[in-house]
Design a protein around this motif. Structure first.
Motif, PDB file in Angstrom:
ATOM      1  N   THR A 279       0.833  -1.203   0.000  1.00  0.00           N
ATOM      2  CA  THR A 279       0.000   0.000   0.000  1.00  0.00           C
ATOM      3  C   THR A 279       0.865   1.250   0.000  1.00  0.00           C
TER       4      THR A 279
ATOM      5  N   PHE B 231      -3.335  -0.060  -9.108  1.00  0.00           N
ATOM      6  CA  PHE B 231      -3.742   0.320  -7.755  1.00  0.00           C
ATOM      7  C   PHE B 231      -5.130  -0.191  -7.407  1.00  0.00           C
TER       8      PHE B 231
ATOM      9  N   SER C  49      -7.670   7.347  -6.230  1.00  0.00           N
ATOM     10  CA  SER C  49      -7.414   6.726  -7.532  1.00  0.00           C
ATOM     11  C   SER C  49      -8.202   7.401  -8.650  1.00  0.00           C
TER      12      SER C  49
ATOM     13  N   CYS D 143      -4.948  -2.741  -4.054  1.00  0.00           N
ATOM     14  CA  CYS D 143      -4.942  -1.961  -2.815  1.00  0.00           C
ATOM     15  C   CYS D 143      -6.358  -1.791  -2.253  1.00  0.00           C
TER      16      CYS D 143
ATOM     17  N   MET E  15       2.406   1.798  -3.524  1.00  0.00           N
ATOM     18  CA  MET E  15       1.436   2.322  -4.476  1.00  0.00           C
ATOM     19  C   MET E  15       1.029   3.759  -4.131  1.00  0.00           C
TER      20      MET E  15
ATOM     21  N   TRP F 243      -0.867   3.190 -13.676  1.00  0.00           N
ATOM     22  CA  TRP F 243      -0.870   3.144 -12.193  1.00  0.00           C
ATOM     23  C   TRP F 243      -2.283   2.936 -11.670  1.00  0.00           C
TER      24      TRP F 243
END
Length: 480
Positions: A10, A216, A111, A220, A13, A212
């Motif tokens: 975590t 993620f 995100s 995560c 990221m 990404w």
């Protein structure tokens, strides 16, 4: 990687989230030097004190020239508004996004913010081509709105995943993504500008950010309790160490107590002073190197990135040193926060002013900037983690409040520089650096006197209320 402790995954990221967000924000600082008509042929007075063109740089990078002829006649003040417009949206979205992250967790607010930022970055060349200056300003404001969610969301995630004994080290490493993002943004952007049209820069960083986002969202989660693949040992460890965090309970943000808290007000002052200096450096250092020092676009990228590499190293070194001093009981957490805040404010302020007196000695100027921005890295183990110290339950709201107010300097800073440096002369820039010095000194004094890292009583309003009820019952029994 998936066999690593989930808090480390975590953290990695989260680190990369900051990296990609910063690259999309700051690549414009270098790209704009190739997007505008050169100052030597547009709007500069003949009596301006400037440096001669760096001939060695020009010879060394003779193959590095912009491949695109599209340039805009933006004045220094207009460029200031372009660079600052991002922070208009950035300020607005902080507090709502912090509240949203505290209620639902930080994963999706953070995100989705990166995804929207990537979409806007891809749209940048088209906005300029078909909409012009005004539409570009609106797009940058929209980018700021989405980016403003990143840090509050990440703070909520860190509060859920990082125990206090690992907070200085892991927290600083994660937040150090800002330095790595600046390094990559400045150096890679400068390199690519030497071989690509400037439009391609925006496509490049946006595609990386979308990759990404996909990774993620797949691996995560908001907190240890909701992670389906975390080991029992790690879940139990985190539950034991982060006992004061009660995200799944309904807690009303105590805004009155927050806004009346002396440590919070000191934290805000520290953030304002730090951000004013940091935003001027990140937004305008490439322009200083291009317009004043006469560097080529390739060298602008390289020398603008070098200070942020040292800043990243300094943030890691100071994090380990901070944890060592605290865990050995040499100093308290509050003393540590003040010590590293002092180092991140006073030393850079002195070196920034020194750079302006180095004149056209390019190596000496770069040396002073490297030291100045390098010592900025101490602020991550200084006041930057204060939101997790003062109120873990409201880390998102507190980070949103302080980071949002600090970001107001991102609006004022570039415009201030644009107004103060119409000719980009050394004398004009020296005034800018002296103002930065004074603001830094004031915020250091305030934080050294009133700053704190103690958990505040309003961190859990229910405990405070329960304590008041028990006290009332005891009083009634005594009276009876």
């Amino acid at each position: 990687m998936l066999s690593m402790p989930k808090r480390f995954i975590t953290g990695i990221m989260g680190f990369l989230a900051i990296v990609v967000a910063i690259t999309m924000r700051e690549c414009l600082s270098v790209a704009i030097t190739e997007m505008v008509v050169p100052l030597k042929s547009f709007g500069r007075k003949n009596d301006s004190i400037i440096c001669p063109i760096d001939n060695a740089s020009s010879v060394r990078n003779s193959n590095y020239t912009s491949m695109d002829g599209t340039r805009y006649n933006w004045s220094q003040e207009q460029q200031g508004w372009i660079l600052s417009s991002f922070y208009i949206g950035y300020v607005i979205s902080h507090i709502p996004s912090g509240l949203l992250a505290e209620k639902f967790g930080g994963k999706w607010p953070m995100s989705l913010a990166v995804l929207i930022l990537a979409i806007c970055t891809i749209a940048t060349p088209m906005a300029l081509q078909y909409g012009g200056y005004e539409v570009f300003i609106v797009l940058r404001i929209l980018m700021g709105l989405s980016s403003g969610t990143t840090y509050p969301g990440l703070s909520v995630i860190l509060a859920a995943w990082i125990p206090q004994k690992e907070r200085s080290k892991l927290g600083s490493i994660v937040l150090g993504g800002g330095q790595v993002g600046s390094i990559m943004s400045f150096y890679v952007t400068g390199l690519l500008l030497s071989i690509w049209p400037w439009q391609y820069i925006f496509y490049f960083w946006a595609i990386i950010s979308i990759v990404w986002f996909i990774i993620f969202t797949l691996i995560c989660y908001n907190d240890p309790a909701s992670h389906p693949y975390i080991s029992k040992e790690e879940r139990d460890y985190l539950h034991k160490e982060i006992g004061q965090l009660k995200r799944h309970d309904v807690l009303t943000t105590p805004w009155k107590e927050i806004l009346c808290s002396v440590p919070v007000l000191a934290y805000i002052c520290a953030q304002i002073g730090q951000d004013f200096a940091a935003f001027i450096m990140s937004n305008d250092l490439p322009k200083y190197m291009k317009d004043v020092l006469g560097f080529s676009v390739y060298d602008v990228g390289f020398y603008s990135s070098l200070p942020y590499f040292i800043r990243w190293i300094m943030s890691i070194v100071s994090a380990f040193l901070c944890d060592f001093l605290i865990n050995r009981n040499y100093i308290s957490i509050t003393q540590a926060r003040k010590m590293f805040t002092f180092a991140s404010g006073v030393i850079p302020a002195i070196f920034i002013v020194a750079a302006s007196y180095a004149g056209c000695n390019r190596l000496l100027v770069v040396f002073w900037f490297v030291l100045a921005i390098g010592f900025f890295g101490c602020y991550y183990t200084g006041f930057r983690l204060n939101s997790l110290d003062l109120a873990p339950n409201f880390a998102g709201s507190l980070m949103a409040l302080t980071n949002g107010i600090g970001a107001l300097t991102g609006i004022a800073g570039p415009v201030f520089v644009g107004v103060m440096t119409p000719n980009s002369s050394l004398e004009e820039w020296r005034y800018v650096f002296w103002v930065t010095f004074c603001i830094s000194m004031v915020r250091i004094v305030i934080y050294m006197i009133w700053g704190s890292a103690e958990i505040q009583s309003w961190n859990d309003p229910r405990e405070s209320k329960s304590s008041e009820i028990n006290t009332t019952k005891e009083d009634l029994l005594i009276k009876t």
